[in-house]
Design a protein around this motif. Sequence first.
Motif, mmCIF file in Angstrom:
data_model
loop_
_atom_site.group_PDB
_atom_site.id
_atom_site.type_symbol
_atom_site.label_atom_id
_atom_site.label_comp_id
_atom_site.label_asym_id
_atom_site.label_seq_id
_atom_site.Cartn_x
_atom_site.Cartn_y
_atom_site.Cartn_z
ATOM 1 N N ALA A 1 31.550 28.764 36.258
ATOM 2 C CA ALA A 1 30.342 28.021 36.628
ATOM 3 C C ALA A 1 30.077 26.897 35.646
ATOM 4 O O ALA A 1 29.643 25.801 36.028
ATOM 5 C CB ALA A 1 29.139 28.972 36.693
ATOM 6 N N ALA A 2 30.339 27.152 34.356
ATOM 7 C CA ALA A 2 30.140 26.113 33.340
ATOM 8 C C ALA A 2 31.048 24.917 33.599
ATOM 9 O O ALA A 2 30.642 23.759 33.450
ATOM 10 C CB ALA A 2 30.407 26.689 31.943
ATOM 11 N N VAL A 3 32.285 25.188 34.002
ATOM 12 C CA VAL A 3 33.215 24.100 34.312
ATOM 13 C C VAL A 3 32.711 23.298 35.510
ATOM 14 O O VAL A 3 32.745 22.064 35.517
ATOM 15 C CB VAL A 3 34.628 24.661 34.583
ATOM 16 N N ILE A 4 32.204 23.996 36.528
ATOM 17 C CA ILE A 4 31.686 23.318 37.719
ATOM 18 C C ILE A 4 30.515 22.414 37.359
ATOM 19 O O ILE A 4 30.427 21.260 37.796
ATOM 20 C CB ILE A 4 31.268 24.355 38.784
ATOM 21 N N ALA B 1 22.939 13.426 30.951
ATOM 22 C CA ALA B 1 23.776 14.553 31.344
ATOM 23 C C ALA B 1 24.256 15.335 30.123
ATOM 24 O O ALA B 1 24.292 16.572 30.132
ATOM 25 C CB ALA B 1 24.963 14.059 32.168
ATOM 26 N N ASP B 2 24.625 14.615 29.057
ATOM 27 C CA ASP B 2 25.063 15.291 27.830
ATOM 28 C C ASP B 2 23.927 16.108 27.220
ATOM 29 O O ASP B 2 24.130 17.240 26.765
ATOM 30 C CB ASP B 2 25.570 14.264 26.817
ATOM 31 N N GLN B 3 22.711 15.542 27.205
ATOM 32 C CA GLN B 3 21.572 16.275 26.665
ATOM 33 C C GLN B 3 21.261 17.487 27.533
ATOM 34 O O GLN B 3 20.944 18.569 27.019
ATOM 35 C CB GLN B 3 20.336 15.374 26.577
ATOM 36 N N LEU B 4 21.358 17.315 28.862
ATOM 37 C CA LEU B 4 21.086 18.429 29.763
ATOM 38 C C LEU B 4 22.093 19.553 29.554
ATOM 39 O O LEU B 4 21.737 20.735 29.618
ATOM 40 C CB LEU B 4 21.113 17.940 31.210
ATOM 41 N N TRP B 5 23.349 19.200 29.262
ATOM 42 C CA TRP B 5 24.353 20.231 29.011
ATOM 43 C C TRP B 5 24.099 20.923 27.682
ATOM 44 O O TRP B 5 24.238 22.145 27.578
ATOM 45 C CB TRP B 5 25.756 19.635 29.046
ATOM 46 N N GLN B 6 23.716 20.171 26.648
ATOM 47 C CA GLN B 6 23.372 20.801 25.371
ATOM 48 C C GLN B 6 22.211 21.775 25.553
ATOM 49 O O GLN B 6 22.196 22.871 24.970
ATOM 50 C CB GLN B 6 23.019 19.729 24.331
ATOM 51 N N HIS B 7 21.221 21.363 26.346
ATOM 52 C CA HIS B 7 20.098 22.251 26.652
ATOM 53 C C HIS B 7 20.595 23.510 27.369
ATOM 54 O O HIS B 7 20.236 24.634 26.997
ATOM 55 C CB HIS B 7 19.083 21.509 27.527
ATOM 56 N N SER B 8 21.442 23.332 28.374
ATOM 57 C CA SER B 8 21.914 24.463 29.178
ATOM 58 C C SER B 8 22.726 25.447 28.347
ATOM 59 O O SER B 8 22.567 26.671 28.488
ATOM 60 C CB SER B 8 22.758 23.954 30.354
ATOM 61 N N THR B 9 23.603 24.941 27.473
ATOM 62 C CA THR B 9 24.418 25.840 26.661
ATOM 63 C C THR B 9 23.568 26.620 25.665
ATOM 64 O O THR B 9 23.832 27.801 25.403
ATOM 65 C CB THR B 9 25.525 25.080 25.908
ATOM 66 N N HIS B 10 22.525 25.976 25.122
ATOM 67 C CA HIS B 10 21.663 26.693 24.184
ATOM 68 C C HIS B 10 20.853 27.764 24.909
ATOM 69 O O HIS B 10 20.703 28.895 24.410
ATOM 70 C CB HIS B 10 20.733 25.719 23.457
ATOM 71 N N VAL B 11 20.330 27.432 26.092
ATOM 72 C CA VAL B 11 19.596 28.426 26.880
ATOM 73 C C VAL B 11 20.514 29.590 27.254
ATOM 74 O O VAL B 11 20.118 30.760 27.185
ATOM 75 C CB VAL B 11 18.985 27.785 28.141
ATOM 76 N N ALA B 12 21.761 29.283 27.635
ATOM 77 C CA ALA B 12 22.706 30.336 28.003
ATOM 78 C C ALA B 12 22.996 31.265 26.825
ATOM 79 O O ALA B 12 23.008 32.496 26.973
ATOM 80 C CB ALA B 12 23.999 29.709 28.513
ATOM 81 N N ALA B 13 23.223 30.691 25.649
ATOM 82 C CA ALA B 13 23.512 31.502 24.462
ATOM 83 C C ALA B 13 22.308 32.350 24.067
ATOM 84 O O ALA B 13 22.442 33.545 23.759
ATOM 85 C CB ALA B 13 23.930 30.589 23.306
ATOM 86 N N LEU C 1 28.505 31.106 20.701
ATOM 87 C CA LEU C 1 28.481 31.010 22.163
ATOM 88 C C LEU C 1 28.220 29.584 22.618
ATOM 89 O O LEU C 1 28.885 29.088 23.536
ATOM 90 C CB LEU C 1 27.396 31.935 22.729
ATOM 91 N N LYS C 2 27.278 28.940 21.982
ATOM 92 C CA LYS C 2 26.934 27.561 22.339
ATOM 93 C C LYS C 2 28.136 26.639 22.129
ATOM 94 O O LYS C 2 28.453 25.799 22.982
ATOM 95 C CB LYS C 2 25.748 27.085 21.493
ATOM 96 N N ALA C 3 28.834 26.805 21.019
ATOM 97 C CA ALA C 3 29.999 25.979 20.737
ATOM 98 C C ALA C 3 31.129 26.236 21.740
ATOM 99 O O ALA C 3 31.789 25.300 22.194
ATOM 100 C CB ALA C 3 30.494 26.236 19.323
ATOM 101 N N ALA C 4 31.324 27.502 22.099
ATOM 102 C CA ALA C 4 32.392 27.833 23.049
ATOM 103 C C ALA C 4 32.110 27.251 24.435
ATOM 104 O O ALA C 4 33.024 26.811 25.137
ATOM 105 C CB ALA C 4 32.551 29.351 23.153
ATOM 106 N N LEU C 5 30.846 27.226 24.808
ATOM 107 C CA LEU C 5 30.463 26.663 26.107
ATOM 108 C C LEU C 5 30.498 25.151 26.090
ATOM 109 O O LEU C 5 30.865 24.504 27.082
ATOM 110 C CB LEU C 5 29.070 27.158 26.508
ATOM 111 N N ALA C 6 30.065 24.554 24.980
ATOM 112 C CA ALA C 6 29.934 23.097 24.920
ATOM 113 C C ALA C 6 31.257 22.398 24.675
ATOM 114 O O ALA C 6 31.403 21.244 25.005
ATOM 115 C CB ALA C 6 28.938 22.724 23.821
#
Length: 277
Positions: free
Chosen positions: A95-98, A115-127, A272-277
């Motif tokens: 899902a992260a790749v999608i 989009a980059d900021q939104l992804w940073q937000h999403s990865t932090h929320v996920a972690a 986790l955040k680093a692995a996702l981002a």
Amino acid sequence: MDRIDALKSIAAQAARGELSFPTHVDATLKLQHALSDPDCHIDEAARLVQAEPLLAARTVAIANSAAYNRNGSEVTNVRAAVQRVGFRTLGALAAAVIVRQLASSIADPGLRAKADQLWQHSTHVAALSQVIARRVSNVDPDTAMFAGIVHEVGGFYLLSRAAEYPGLLEGGADEWIEHGETMIGRGVLLRLGVPAPVMGAIEALWNGMRALPPETLGDTLLLANDLSQVPSPLLERPGMAGLHTAATIDFAVGEGTLASILLESEAEVAGLKAALA
């Protein structure tokens, strides 16, 4: 067409399932569907993951993160990584790749920055969701991480379409919340085949209703969203007070507190955040 009409138009298309995805998103959706098959063997899963280099890299990275590598033994191949993290986490990574692929066609520098900021937000929320689920609310941690990854997928879809509608994002947070967030988000989540419990958690986030301490998946996602150090660029308002309110969120958890748990879990969240981002 003014920006409100544009938002309403994109939302109506999403509600009808008329979504315009890049071709490589469709390919990854097929991969995600194959991985979700309960009869999919680990060897087949590893083969499918290896065919998608970004997913393969993230699977190995997250398998070696502090949250999954408890004994300090690193894995160096996809099969071992898949075996360690399990199919639920693998689905979250797909899902992260999608989600990232949705933003890959954005050419405008301003939109790419959002989009980059939104992804940073999403990865932090996920972690944060994964750690809070495991340490505080006792809901499934992998499902919580998945919810964090996809909770802003409607925003990514909006950004991927924004170049078609000049001035679309000039209205700010209130217009996005009122005319787009729920309808566009729900349409994209349905297209991704997001499970009902995760849909319910994201609906709770949109509604803003939660309990403290968190008890449900929705509570977990809301708390992680509030604690994220990177705000969603689609929800920022002029004169926002910033993140000082997040620092005031604390409560007792067993013999400790939320603050002490987050402090103890800093390495896990960062990994986790680093692995996702």
